[in-house]
Write a protein that holds these residues in place. Structure first.
Motif, PDB file in Angstrom:
ATOM      1  N   LYS A  55      -0.791   8.909  -3.231  1.00 39.67           N
ATOM      2  CA  LYS A  55      -0.126   8.233  -2.223  1.00 39.67           C
ATOM      3  C   LYS A  55       1.257   7.675  -2.476  1.00 39.67           C
ATOM      4  O   LYS A  55       1.407   6.660  -3.188  1.00 39.67           O
ATOM      5  N   LEU A  56       2.232   7.879  -1.301  1.00 37.86           N
ATOM      6  CA  LEU A  56       4.159   7.771  -1.844  1.00 37.86           C
ATOM      7  C   LEU A  56       4.194   6.590  -0.931  1.00 37.86           C
ATOM      8  O   LEU A  56       4.247   7.327   0.266  1.00 37.86           O
ATOM      9  N   TYR A  57       4.090   5.314  -1.483  1.00 39.19           N
ATOM     10  CA  TYR A  57       4.036   4.335   0.177  1.00 39.19           C
ATOM     11  C   TYR A  57       5.872   3.968  -0.453  1.00 39.19           C
ATOM     12  O   TYR A  57       6.610   3.623  -0.978  1.00 39.19           O
ATOM     13  N   ARG A  58       6.117   3.866   1.690  1.00 40.99           N
ATOM     14  CA  ARG A  58       7.703   3.734   1.573  1.00 40.99           C
ATOM     15  C   ARG A  58       8.407   3.298   2.938  1.00 40.99           C
ATOM     16  O   ARG A  58       6.755   3.169   3.881  1.00 40.99           O
ATOM     17  N   SER A  59       8.336   1.916   2.501  1.00 41.45           N
ATOM     18  CA  SER A  59       8.602   1.378   3.576  1.00 41.45           C
ATOM     19  C   SER A  59       9.807   2.302   5.148  1.00 41.45           C
ATOM     20  O   SER A  59      10.167   3.163   4.662  1.00 41.45           O
ATOM     21  N   ARG A  60       9.175   1.495   5.734  1.00 33.63           N
ATOM     22  CA  ARG A  60       9.651   2.834   7.368  1.00 33.63           C
ATOM     23  C   ARG A  60      10.939   2.177   7.965  1.00 33.63           C
ATOM     24  O   ARG A  60      11.399   0.854   7.669  1.00 33.63           O
ATOM     25  N   VAL A  61      11.880   2.931   7.928  1.00 34.67           N
ATOM     26  CA  VAL A  61      13.362   2.758   8.713  1.00 34.67           C
ATOM     27  C   VAL A  61      13.610   2.447  10.058  1.00 34.67           C
ATOM     28  O   VAL A  61      12.517   3.368  10.798  1.00 34.67           O
TER      29      VAL A  61
END
Length: 66
Positions: A55-61
């Motif tokens: 899982k690649l956790y990216r911050s939501r824009v």
């Protein structure tokens, strides 16, 4: 320009006029990895992605209405 791989401590020469050399000179956060280490990490990452457990956790824009 002489550079050292952060993983295997192998010292290599790269052309001083390349974009990669400029990034290494001007931004200390950028690090150098040799081709062997870079390929090894890419292969292992692709294998982990293929398992489905990666899982690649990216911050939501957030959209600004400004």
């Amino acid at each position: 320009m002489r550079v050292k791989c952060v993983l295997c401590d192998k010292i290599e020469n790269i052309n001083s006029d390349t974009l990669q050399a400029k990034r290494l000179r001007n931004r200390p956060i950028h690090t150098y990895m040799c081709d062997n280490c870079n390929e090894r990490i890419a292969e292992k990452t692709n294998n982990r992605i293929a398992t489905g457990n990666f899982k690649l956790y990216r911050s939501r824009v957030k959209k600004d209405d400004w």
